[in-house]
Design a protein around this motif. Sequence first.
Motif, PDB file in Angstrom:
ATOM      1  N   SER A  62       3.179   2.418   2.198  1.00  0.00           N
ATOM      2  CA  SER A  62       1.784   1.959   2.181  1.00  0.00           C
ATOM      3  C   SER A  62       1.312   1.854   0.735  1.00  0.00           C
ATOM      4  N   GLY A  63       0.149   1.251   0.559  1.00  0.00           N
ATOM      5  CA  GLY A  63      -0.452   1.197  -0.773  1.00  0.00           C
ATOM      6  C   GLY A  63      -0.848   2.587  -1.245  1.00  0.00           C
ATOM      7  N   SER A  64      -1.288   3.416  -0.327  1.00  0.00           N
ATOM      8  CA  SER A  64      -1.651   4.792  -0.690  1.00  0.00           C
ATOM      9  C   SER A  64      -0.424   5.548  -1.189  1.00  0.00           C
ATOM     10  N   PHE A  89     -11.863   1.666  -2.667  1.00  0.00           N
ATOM     11  CA  PHE A  89     -11.394   2.234  -1.408  1.00  0.00           C
ATOM     12  C   PHE A  89     -11.021   3.705  -1.624  1.00  0.00           C
ATOM     13  N   ASP A 162      -4.138  -0.152  -9.665  1.00  0.00           N
ATOM     14  CA  ASP A 162      -4.246  -0.277  -8.214  1.00  0.00           C
ATOM     15  C   ASP A 162      -4.573  -1.742  -7.929  1.00  0.00           C
ATOM     16  N   ALA A 164      -3.991  -3.287  -5.050  1.00  0.00           N
ATOM     17  CA  ALA A 164      -3.894  -3.467  -3.598  1.00  0.00           C
ATOM     18  C   ALA A 164      -4.617  -4.717  -3.109  1.00  0.00           C
ATOM     19  N   GLN A 165      -5.716  -5.077  -3.793  1.00  0.00           N
ATOM     20  CA  GLN A 165      -6.505  -6.232  -3.339  1.00  0.00           C
ATOM     21  C   GLN A 165      -6.241  -7.474  -4.188  1.00  0.00           C
ATOM     22  N   SER A 187      -0.506  -2.902  -1.882  1.00  0.00           N
ATOM     23  CA  SER A 187      -0.504  -2.589  -0.449  1.00  0.00           C
ATOM     24  C   SER A 187      -0.192  -3.853   0.336  1.00  0.00           C
ATOM     25  N   LYS A 192      -4.719  -7.422   3.463  1.00  0.00           N
ATOM     26  CA  LYS A 192      -4.565  -7.810   2.054  1.00  0.00           C
ATOM     27  C   LYS A 192      -4.082  -9.264   1.994  1.00  0.00           C
TER      28      LYS A 192
HETATM   29  C1  PLP Z   1      -5.924  -1.055   0.748  1.00  0.00           C
HETATM   30  C2  PLP Z   1      -6.118  -0.299  -0.511  1.00  0.00           C
HETATM   31  C3  PLP Z   1      -5.368   0.832  -0.826  1.00  0.00           C
HETATM   32  C4  PLP Z   1      -4.448   1.529   0.133  1.00  0.00           C
HETATM   33  O1  PLP Z   1      -3.516   0.769   0.746  1.00  0.00           O
HETATM   34  P1  PLP Z   1      -2.920   1.224   2.178  1.00  0.00           P
HETATM   35  O2  PLP Z   1      -1.750   0.330   2.327  1.00  0.00           O
HETATM   36  O3  PLP Z   1      -3.978   0.991   3.183  1.00  0.00           O
HETATM   37  O4  PLP Z   1      -2.540   2.650   2.067  1.00  0.00           O
HETATM   38  C5  PLP Z   1      -5.558   1.430  -2.060  1.00  0.00           C
HETATM   39  N1  PLP Z   1      -6.450   0.958  -2.930  1.00  0.00           N
HETATM   40  C6  PLP Z   1      -7.212  -0.119  -2.661  1.00  0.00           C
HETATM   41  C7  PLP Z   1      -8.159  -0.603  -3.692  1.00  0.00           C
HETATM   42  C8  PLP Z   1      -7.079  -0.773  -1.437  1.00  0.00           C
HETATM   43  O5  PLP Z   1      -7.847  -1.832  -1.166  1.00  0.00           O
END
Ligand code: PLP
Length: 390
Positions: A62-64, A89, A162, A164-165, A187, A192
Amino acid sequence: MSEIRVPLLDLKSQYSQIKPEIDAAIQRVVDAQRFVLGPEVAALEAEIAAYCGAGHAVGCASGSDALLLALTALGIDEGDEVICPSYTFFSTAGTIARMRARPVFADIDPESFNVSGATLRAAAERTTRLKAIIVVHLYGRAVEMREVLELAEDLGVPVIEDGAQALGAHDSQGARVGTQGRIGCFSFFPSKNLGGYGDGGIVVSEDPALAETMRSLRVHGETSKYAHSMIGFNSRLDAIQAAVLRVKLRYLDGWSEARGRVATLYSEQLAKSGAGMGGGDFAELKLPIRLPTAAPLPAQHTFNQFVVRVPADRRDALRQYLGSCGIASAIYYPIPLHLQECFAEFGPVEGVLPTAERAARETIALPVYPELSRDDLEFIVQTLRDFFDN
Ligand SMILES: *Cc1c(COP(=O)(O)O)cnc(C)c1O
């Protein structure tokens, strides 16, 4: 809410466009009966590394977990301080706290919603044991990395991105998200821009030793079969996710361009009907400022979300009205992280990060996806107009 006419995101429509390729990719994994890591994941890692222009990529669950892998690989320890934005997030700061480290929350720039050199510097002044900085490229908009990297060098700490977005976005200097800091985290959550059919994530880095450490950490810190020189955890990427993502990666830039066109059309239509022009509540609706024009790549903003500001005292009513007209909306994020109950011990108190607090009160995310039609977009703009006119 009445029946949804315009969702926030339309994944069914996306799937219908690429169904044969996706179905074949999934079937390939089922036929091979190799579901965890393996050749599909290795191929995705190579393709993402090439896409980002990074030396190495390591898939994870996961992104986390990508953030956890990065923090662990950089040796973040109990009691260490890590700066991150308050307006993001939960996971960005949640992972810092999971390391028993202390998130030090930074304010944001009111136009970009991102941290800046100045807001990070202000946060750094509240630290005594700073070990790293995490920046978040919020909503798909790239953070201006030069000023961040200069500050990080002054402070002698690494930067984690980060992204992720914002996979595929570039800052105004043309620097691609994920490749400027020591480690970039992404992520593949379904919402996404590059979303899988379940959870997934990836880290990228230029540093072969860091990449190797993260590759080992994701399998319990194993260095060779059943030999462990460090303690990791289980964060592997599924082969089915990798196979789906490899198909979708080929479409990503086209989809991001289409999102950019939707964002530009929103801005034009909203401006045409008087939003953001001064005088009256509708005029108070603020667009994402300095929108890039219908983006020839590299785009500075990949519009994972299209977020506007409205007067705080009318936001709830607006959401309700949009809902009653079949238009989905969302609030990203209603509570800045420094005011979350679980982070109370870290501070700062209310009022210290006013821009993050104000954004949490005023922002609303409107539908944005590559397939959003002009008709639906005009309907959304007209509905906004009707709400503020009444
Ligand atoms: C979605 C997101 C994450 C976490 O990603 P997951 O795959 O849901 O764990 C972390 N940081 C930001 C800014 C995100 O938008």
